[in-house]
Design a protein around this motif. Structure first.
Motif, PDB file in Angstrom:
ATOM      1  N   UNK A  84       0.828  -1.214   0.000  1.00  0.00           N
ATOM      2  CA  UNK A  84       0.000   0.000   0.000  1.00  0.00           C
ATOM      3  C   UNK A  84       0.855   1.254   0.000  1.00  0.00           C
ATOM      4  N   UNK A  85       2.099   1.138   0.479  1.00  0.00           N
ATOM      5  CA  UNK A  85       2.987   2.314   0.535  1.00  0.00           C
ATOM      6  C   UNK A  85       3.273   2.872  -0.858  1.00  0.00           C
ATOM      7  N   UNK A  86       3.246   2.005  -1.882  1.00  0.00           N
ATOM      8  CA  UNK A  86       3.467   2.481  -3.254  1.00  0.00           C
ATOM      9  C   UNK A  86       2.385   3.471  -3.660  1.00  0.00           C
ATOM     10  N   UNK A  95       2.675   6.761  -1.605  1.00  0.00           N
ATOM     11  CA  UNK A  95       3.734   7.628  -2.122  1.00  0.00           C
ATOM     12  C   UNK A  95       3.299   8.294  -3.428  1.00  0.00           C
ATOM     13  N   UNK A  96       2.582   7.550  -4.263  1.00  0.00           N
ATOM     14  CA  UNK A  96       2.116   8.123  -5.535  1.00  0.00           C
ATOM     15  C   UNK A  96       1.101   9.225  -5.290  1.00  0.00           C
ATOM     16  N   UNK A  97       0.217   9.035  -4.288  1.00  0.00           N
ATOM     17  CA  UNK A  97      -0.761  10.075  -3.969  1.00  0.00           C
ATOM     18  C   UNK A  97      -0.076  11.331  -3.465  1.00  0.00           C
ATOM     19  N   UNK A  98       0.974  11.153  -2.654  1.00  0.00           N
ATOM     20  CA  UNK A  98       1.717  12.318  -2.163  1.00  0.00           C
ATOM     21  C   UNK A  98       2.385  13.078  -3.306  1.00  0.00           C
ATOM     22  N   UNK A 116      -5.758   8.467 -10.220  1.00  0.00           N
ATOM     23  CA  UNK A 116      -6.081   7.047 -10.293  1.00  0.00           C
ATOM     24  C   UNK A 116      -5.603   6.399 -11.577  1.00  0.00           C
ATOM     25  N   UNK A 117      -5.728   7.105 -12.681  1.00  0.00           N
ATOM     26  CA  UNK A 117      -5.287   6.592 -13.971  1.00  0.00           C
ATOM     27  C   UNK A 117      -3.768   6.323 -13.969  1.00  0.00           C
ATOM     28  N   UNK A 163      -1.670   2.668 -14.333  1.00  0.00           N
ATOM     29  CA  UNK A 163      -0.758   2.324 -15.428  1.00  0.00           C
ATOM     30  C   UNK A 163       0.720   2.336 -15.033  1.00  0.00           C
ATOM     31  N   UNK A 164       1.059   2.981 -13.908  1.00  0.00           N
ATOM     32  CA  UNK A 164       2.466   3.019 -13.510  1.00  0.00           C
ATOM     33  C   UNK A 164       2.773   2.156 -12.293  1.00  0.00           C
ATOM     34  N   UNK A 165       1.740   1.680 -11.612  1.00  0.00           N
ATOM     35  CA  UNK A 165       1.990   0.824 -10.434  1.00  0.00           C
ATOM     36  C   UNK A 165       1.296  -0.538 -10.597  1.00  0.00           C
ATOM     37  N   UNK A 166      -0.033  -0.518 -10.725  1.00  0.00           N
ATOM     38  CA  UNK A 166      -0.791  -1.766 -10.680  1.00  0.00           C
ATOM     39  C   UNK A 166      -0.455  -2.693 -11.849  1.00  0.00           C
ATOM     40  N   UNK A 167      -0.604  -2.178 -13.071  1.00  0.00           N
ATOM     41  CA  UNK A 167      -0.396  -3.047 -14.240  1.00  0.00           C
ATOM     42  C   UNK A 167       1.057  -3.556 -14.333  1.00  0.00           C
ATOM     43  N   UNK A 168       2.073  -2.703 -14.166  1.00  0.00           N
ATOM     44  CA  UNK A 168       3.447  -3.253 -14.241  1.00  0.00           C
ATOM     45  C   UNK A 168       3.759  -4.275 -13.159  1.00  0.00           C
ATOM     46  N   UNK A 169       3.255  -4.051 -11.938  1.00  0.00           N
ATOM     47  CA  UNK A 169       3.566  -4.987 -10.854  1.00  0.00           C
ATOM     48  C   UNK A 169       2.775  -6.295 -10.954  1.00  0.00           C
TER      49      UNK A 169
END
Length: 295
Positions: free
Chosen positions: A185-187, A190-193, A198-199, A203-209
């Motif tokens: 969840x920290x990823x 950090x992205x929200x900060x 959401x988009x 595309x930069x966290x969920x799909x690649x991981x």
């Protein structure tokens, strides 16, 4: 003393492993080797096998039913795999989000996967019935002419595809849910900060991981779809006019209806080679993904 204990433990391990090796050798390896040998023979089960070299493969090249069955199998894969991969990913995202009734949704989507193929196919046969089926009545309610799904050359294969997607998508949802819950969840925090929307998080966290899960779902579904048999056999029997006859059904017909065991084995060997290629690709992609994660 230590060496003696080590040898004793090794001997015990071999003894425990031996029954499995014997069963594997008797019920897997021997039939597999014998099936490879049989592709060079003409055999009707009752008589003596007759060696014909590459005769079964020569016959296969000129067999129009073989090529049409192969195309129907590929057509089924094309229609089935993309919706299963995309829908299972989207549904897993929905179930993994902060919504109510998570437990109910997980059960609702996974429950069909626990049913037997005969139950699934007979249920959907009734739903597709143009006279008293639920789908036909819904079409009549909105002013449409009901379709005789399983007897129509155009709609028979899509009807089998819909049944298959409904039946098997639950397993892929579980795989995606497991992958989503492994992402820290920290990823996302950090992205929200950093101001990611959401988009961008998708595309930069969920799909690649989830790359390894994507590969696993994609390849396993391709291999499973290449083996399509039960749905076709129960729902249409390969009809209408052979428009849903797949390669596995043609192998079954040649082997157990017409007793051309050598020819059936040769076609099964071709399908085995195709699946072996996809299994190798899966292994290579999974290893590449694992190396990238270690860098």
């Amino acid at each position: 003393m230590a060496v003696y204990r080590k040898r004793r433990h090794a001997l015990l391990a071999y003894l425990l492993f031996a029954p499995f090796c014997v069963l594997l050798f008797v019920f897997r390896l021997i039939p597999f080797v014998n099936s490879i040998r049989m592709i060079f023979y003409k055999w009707d089960i009752l008589g003596t096998p007759k060696y014909i070299g590459l005769g079964n493969f020569t016959r296969m090249m000129s067999d129009k039913v073989f090529w049409s069955s192969l195309w129907h199998t590929v057509y089924f894969v094309i229609l089935t795999v993309p919706p299963i991969v995309v829908l299972s990913f989207l549904i897993a995202l929905l179930i993994n989000s902060r919504i109510s009734f998570k437990g109910f949704l997980r059960s609702a989507f996974y429950l069909p996967y626990t049913l037997t193929i005969s139950v699934v196919c007979l249920t959907w046969q009734m739903l597709y019935n143009p006279y008293f089926g639920l789908i036909g009545r819904m079409m009549k309610a909105v002013g449409l002419q009901p379709i005789n799904w399983l007897a129509d050359p155009v709609w028979a294969m899509p009807a089998i595809v819909i049944t298959t997607v409904w039946w098997t998508i639950g397993f892929c949802i579980v795989l995606y849910l497991a992958g989503l819950q492994q992402i820290p969840a920290s990823y996302y925090e950090a992205a929200e900060l950093d101001g990611a929307n959401g988009f961008q998080r998708m595309f930069y966290i969920t799909i690649p991981l989830l790359k390894r899960v994507h590969v696993l779902v994609l390849v396993t579904q391709i291999i499973a779809s290449l083996q399509i048999f039960g749905q076709v056999y129960i729902m249409t029997g390969g009809g209408p006019a052979g428009r849903t006859r797949t390669l596995m059904q043609y192998v079954y017909e040649q082997g157990f209806r017409y007793f051309r065991m050598g020819y059936a084995q040769a076609m099964a060997f071709v399908l085995f080679l195709v699946m072996l290629v996809f299994a190798y690709l899966q292994l290579r992609l999974m290893m590449t993904s694992a190396k990238e994660e270690l860098i």
